[in-house]
Write an enzyme that holds these catalytic residues in place. Structure first.
Site, short mmCIF file in Angstrom:
data_model
loop_
_atom_site.label_atom_id
_atom_site.label_comp_id
_atom_site.label_asym_id
_atom_site.label_seq_id
_atom_site.Cartn_x
_atom_site.Cartn_y
_atom_site.Cartn_z
N GLU A 1 0.83 -1.21 0.00
CA GLU A 1 0.00 0.00 0.00
C GLU A 1 0.87 1.26 0.00
O GLU A 1 0.60 2.22 -0.72
CB GLU A 1 -0.94 0.02 1.21
CG GLU A 1 -1.92 1.19 1.12
CD GLU A 1 -2.71 1.45 2.37
OE1 GLU A 1 -2.98 2.63 2.66
OE2 GLU A 1 -3.10 0.48 3.07
N SER B 1 -0.01 -9.33 6.91
CA SER B 1 -1.16 -8.43 6.97
C SER B 1 -0.90 -7.34 7.99
O SER B 1 -0.84 -7.61 9.19
CB SER B 1 -2.42 -9.22 7.34
OG SER B 1 -3.41 -8.36 7.86
#
Length: 314
Positions: free
Chosen positions: A131, A228
């Site tokens: 991201e 994650s």
């Protein structure tokens, strides 16, 4: 022999967020529309179970666009991609579907807008996370500076302290980010920030549920993948909020039973990319060893839904 009693507190909200839900749907709909194989650049969401089940349906996961053939569709993951990626796909005349979470896209648009107004960007995020790479890749080299910690803020070299703005990765710890934002504002009083933190509703809600649960339990398990970001933050938040033992597990098979010996209260939650069936699997593993009473700790209700890209709706 009678099983020992265990009160299992289940955090709500937990598990899939709207962005993850949409990204998985995008891959499934692409497979239905174009047949297999459909290529996916980077894990669609950070969860092995999800990725494996899509792989069985005909998705092929690659890290870079150059690994994809020109004549098959490619899906970009929920984490977002640098601008150069869709540009290259268009140049190669590929069919591509962008599954970037709309809340990440919002940060991309924000960065773009600030840049057009002549501001240099500072991004609060984790180096190398897809991201962060995607958001920094919206602007030319050097236009986005990365800070990961309060210490980084003291050393960051900016072009003009009067012309700065900041954005954040959507999956950070709300509390840690607050401290970094405060340090940025202290060092650069003119810095422009988002109206509301970029940390997404789902990250915030899952962290709030963990904070409410942590003081009531002796141990906590977060169902999620080691890569994650939002799942790993939940473990940190649990530990900081007063839970003596907080552990990340991908599946029931990863539970360290010895570490949990003698507990009578347990908290369970799941990161935003972990499917509910893995939570059920963990609860069932405890039922086989304990006399379990499940109680839900609910701190928010979520009803967010994101539409899939237009190319899949036609």
């Amino acid at each position: 022999m009678a099983k020992p009693p265990l009160t299992l507190y289940l955090a709500a909200p937990r598990g899939f967020c709207a962005g993850v839900d949409r990204a998985i749907k995008v891959v499934e709909m692409a497979l239905r529309k174009w047949g297999a194989p459909v290529y996916v650049r980077h894990e669609i969401v950070h969860n092995k179970f999800v990725v494996d089940s899509l792989r069985e349906q005909g998705a092929v996961f690659v890290e870079e666009l150059e690994e994809c053939p020109d004549d098959r569709p490619v899906v970009f993951s929920a984490h977002g991609v640098p601008k150069s990626v869709p540009a290259e796909a268009a140049r190669r005349q590929m069919i591509y579907v962008d599954a970037t979470c709309p809340l990440v896209s919002k940060v991309h648009i924000e960065a773009q807008r600030h840049s057009e107004n002549g501001l240099q960007m500072i991004m609060i995020g984790h180096r190398g996370h897809p991201e962060t790479v995607g958001t920094m890749g919206q602007l030319p080299e050097g236009e986005v500076l990365l800070v990961e910690t309060v210490e980084d803020v003291a050393h960051v070299q900016v072009r003009d302290p009067e012309r700065l703005a900041f954005v954040t990765q959507t999956t950070l710890s709300v509390d840690d980010t607050k401290d970094i934002v405060a340090a940025l504002k202290a060092r650069f009083p003119a810095i422009v920030g988002p109206h509301k933190e970029d940390i997404c509703y789902a990250t915030t809600n899952r962290q709030e549920a963990v904070k409410a649960m942590a003081p009531q339990v002796e141990a906590m398990l977060v169902v999620g993948a080691p890569n994650s970001s939002n799942s790993r933050r939940l473990v940190e938040v649990g530990a900081k909020s007063g839970c003596g033992y907080a552990q990340l597990v991908q599946r029931a098979g990863d539970i360290d039973w010895r570490a949990l010996d003698g507990i009578s209260t347990l908290g369970v939650t799941a990161g935003a990319s972990a499917p509910e069936e893995l939570v059920t699997e963990v609860i069932d593993a405890f039922r086989s060893r304990y006399d379990v009473t499940v109680e839900q700790i609910e701190t928010a209700t979520e009803n967010v839904e994101f539409k899939v890209p237009r190319v899949l709706r036609s």
